[in-house]
Design an enzyme around this catalytic site. Structure first.
Site, PDB file in Angstrom:
ATOM      1  N   ARG A  50      41.327  10.815 -35.451  1.00  0.00           N
ATOM      2  CA  ARG A  50      41.678  11.973 -34.612  1.00  0.00           C
ATOM      3  C   ARG A  50      42.088  11.535 -33.212  1.00  0.00           C
ATOM      4  NH1 ARG A  50      37.349  16.758 -34.121  1.00  0.00           N
ATOM      5  NH2 ARG A  50      36.323  15.235 -32.786  1.00  0.00           N
ATOM      6  N   LYS A 149      42.684  16.753 -29.026  1.00  0.00           N
ATOM      7  CA  LYS A 149      41.394  16.781 -28.312  1.00  0.00           C
ATOM      8  C   LYS A 149      41.644  16.166 -26.940  1.00  0.00           C
ATOM      9  CE  LYS A 149      36.484  16.095 -29.224  1.00  0.00           C
ATOM     10  NZ  LYS A 149      36.023  17.424 -28.818  1.00  0.00           N
ATOM     11  N   GLU A 182      37.925  29.664 -33.061  1.00  0.00           N
ATOM     12  CA  GLU A 182      36.740  28.802 -33.059  1.00  0.00           C
ATOM     13  C   GLU A 182      35.881  29.229 -31.880  1.00  0.00           C
ATOM     14  OE1 GLU A 182      37.656  24.677 -32.179  1.00  0.00           O
ATOM     15  OE2 GLU A 182      39.229  25.229 -30.780  1.00  0.00           O
TER      16      GLU A 182
HETATM   17  N1  PXG Z   1      36.069  22.825 -31.244  1.00  0.00           N
HETATM   18  C1  PXG Z   1      36.174  22.318 -30.009  1.00  0.00           C
HETATM   19  C2  PXG Z   1      37.048  22.994 -29.042  1.00  0.00           C
HETATM   20  C3  PXG Z   1      35.456  21.157 -29.664  1.00  0.00           C
HETATM   21  O1  PXG Z   1      35.572  20.661 -28.444  1.00  0.00           O
HETATM   22  C4  PXG Z   1      34.521  21.117 -31.905  1.00  0.00           C
HETATM   23  C5  PXG Z   1      35.274  22.257 -32.184  1.00  0.00           C
HETATM   24  C6  PXG Z   1      33.714  20.505 -33.005  1.00  0.00           C
HETATM   25  O2  PXG Z   1      34.359  19.333 -33.508  1.00  0.00           O
HETATM   26  P1  PXG Z   1      33.535  18.086 -34.050  1.00  0.00           P
HETATM   27  O3  PXG Z   1      34.577  17.092 -34.408  1.00  0.00           O
HETATM   28  O4  PXG Z   1      32.636  17.629 -32.950  1.00  0.00           O
HETATM   29  O5  PXG Z   1      32.779  18.553 -35.233  1.00  0.00           O
HETATM   30  C7  PXG Z   1      34.602  20.552 -30.618  1.00  0.00           C
HETATM   31  C8  PXG Z   1      33.792  19.343 -30.298  1.00  0.00           C
HETATM   32  C9  PXG Z   1      31.442  16.865 -25.203  1.00  0.00           C
HETATM   33  C10 PXG Z   1      31.597  17.927 -26.222  1.00  0.00           C
HETATM   34  O6  PXG Z   1      30.911  17.118 -24.131  1.00  0.00           O
HETATM   35  C11 PXG Z   1      32.620  17.894 -27.149  1.00  0.00           C
HETATM   36  C12 PXG Z   1      32.770  18.910 -28.075  1.00  0.00           C
HETATM   37  C13 PXG Z   1      31.884  19.947 -28.080  1.00  0.00           C
HETATM   38  C14 PXG Z   1      30.847  19.958 -27.151  1.00  0.00           C
HETATM   39  C15 PXG Z   1      30.693  18.942 -26.208  1.00  0.00           C
HETATM   40  O7  PXG Z   1      31.818  15.721 -25.479  1.00  0.00           O
HETATM   41  N2  PXG Z   1      33.823  18.876 -28.976  1.00  0.00           N
END
Ligand code: PXG
Length: 291
Positions: A50, A149, A182
């Site tokens: 990713r 991301k 989401e």
């Molecule tokens: N949607 C968004 C917008 C995100 O940022 C997810 C879904 C879940 O994806 P994953 O791959 O983690 O299952 C995310 C995840 C941080 C942080 O501080 C990052 C996220 C969420 C909360 C904190 O690094 N990203």
């Protein structure tokens, strides 16, 4: 604490990035948030896939190979004696001049933080999380793909502010069509008639790694998963709702905009998948290795 910064492991007080870094000036960069369980990095390959895809989409060339990134993630954990925690891997456009042009930045900045994390209090997992629907729309995929991301999180932060102002931790984000995309930092699933449903990525959801893991776990249990467009009505009338994210893992939802979901307690399928998830995170992953 030691931070990986452009090839070196430096104390956190010394881990500094220039005010001319375009990651800071323009949010121009990409990142991953990755979990470490019991000395193994969970789904590192998928996170790196990713990351490279996000970088490709914004024409950012990551100055490390995949193998070098794996080694840097492992070594940052070893340096910090971290066996359970969170890895934040960030690649910015690097130092440049004022002005948007990304191609005047010659050296992308790479840093890796390995630290502990607790996103929500334990009570949320036992009792369920209260959600609101944010009035802030999720970024239109035609404007900027939510699959990237990126370091631009203001869209999510605006919705997060609405959640906090309403006295909770998370908010549902809808797209311009009014379909569920989401949450601010988590993907969303519903259970309806024993089947799972989650919004399609095209509705404006990140291709969440945990989302993908839950889809795999459901398949193992022979639970059908589909990706239809979902509305607020679908959420309010679901049997169960839960969120997925690397940091959050699997979070049961107890109410949405004041509507109690199901029994108002974590649902049976949510609990089963949480158990499956816990087992999986402790049985696979890239070994960090001993120091
Ligand atoms: N949607 C968004 C917008 C995100 O940022 C997810 C879904 C879940 O994806 P994953 O791959 O983690 O299952 C995310 C995840 C941080 C942080 O501080 C990052 C996220 C969420 C909360 C904190 O690094 N990203």
């Amino acid at each position: 604490m030691k931070i990986y910064l452009d090839g070196n492991y430096v104390p956190s007080e010394e881990a500094k990035v220039s005010v001319f870094d375009h990651g800071l000036l323009y949010g121009d960069g990409v990142f991953e948030g990755i979990r470490v369980y019991g000395g193994r990095i969970f789904r590192l390959d998928q996170h790196l896939d990713r990351l490279f895809n996000s970088a490709k989409a914004i024409m950012l060339s990551i100055p490390l190979t995949r193998e070098q990134l794996i080694e840097a993630c492992c070594e940052t954990c070893r340096q910090n004696k971290l066996k359970d925690g969170y890895i934040r891997l960030v690649v910015t456009r690097g130092v440049g001049y004022l002005g948007l042009n990304p191609f005047r930045c010659k050296n992308p900045t790479v840093f890796i933080i390995a630290d502990r994390i607790e996103l929500y209090p334990g009570e949320v997992y036992r009792k369920g999380l209260k959600l609101i629907t944010a009035s802030t729309q999720r970024t239109n995929p035609a404007a900027m793909s939510p699959s990237i991301k990126s370091l631009n999180y203001l869209n999510n932060i605006l919705a997060k502010i609405e959640a906090v102002n309403a006295g909770t931790f998370e908010a549902i984000m809808l797209n311009a069509q009014g379909h569920v995309a989401e949450c601010t930092g988590d993907n969303i699933f519903i259970v309806r008639g024993g089947k799972l449903e989650t919004p399609p990525v095209s509705a404006g959801a990140l291709v969440g790694i945990t989302r993908q893991v839950v889809i795999e776990l459901a398949a193992k249990r022979k639970i059908a998963v589909s990706e239809p467009n979902l509305t607020r009505y679908d959420l309010a009338t679901a049997d169960e709702v839960f969120l997925t994210g690397t940091a959050a893992e699997i979070v049961p939802v107890s109410s949405i905009d004041g509507r109690i979901i199901g029994s108002g307690r974590p649902g049976l399928l949510t609990l089963k998948l949480t158990e499956d998830f816990r087992k999986l995170t402790r049985s696979e992953g890239t070994l960090i290795g001993a120091k």
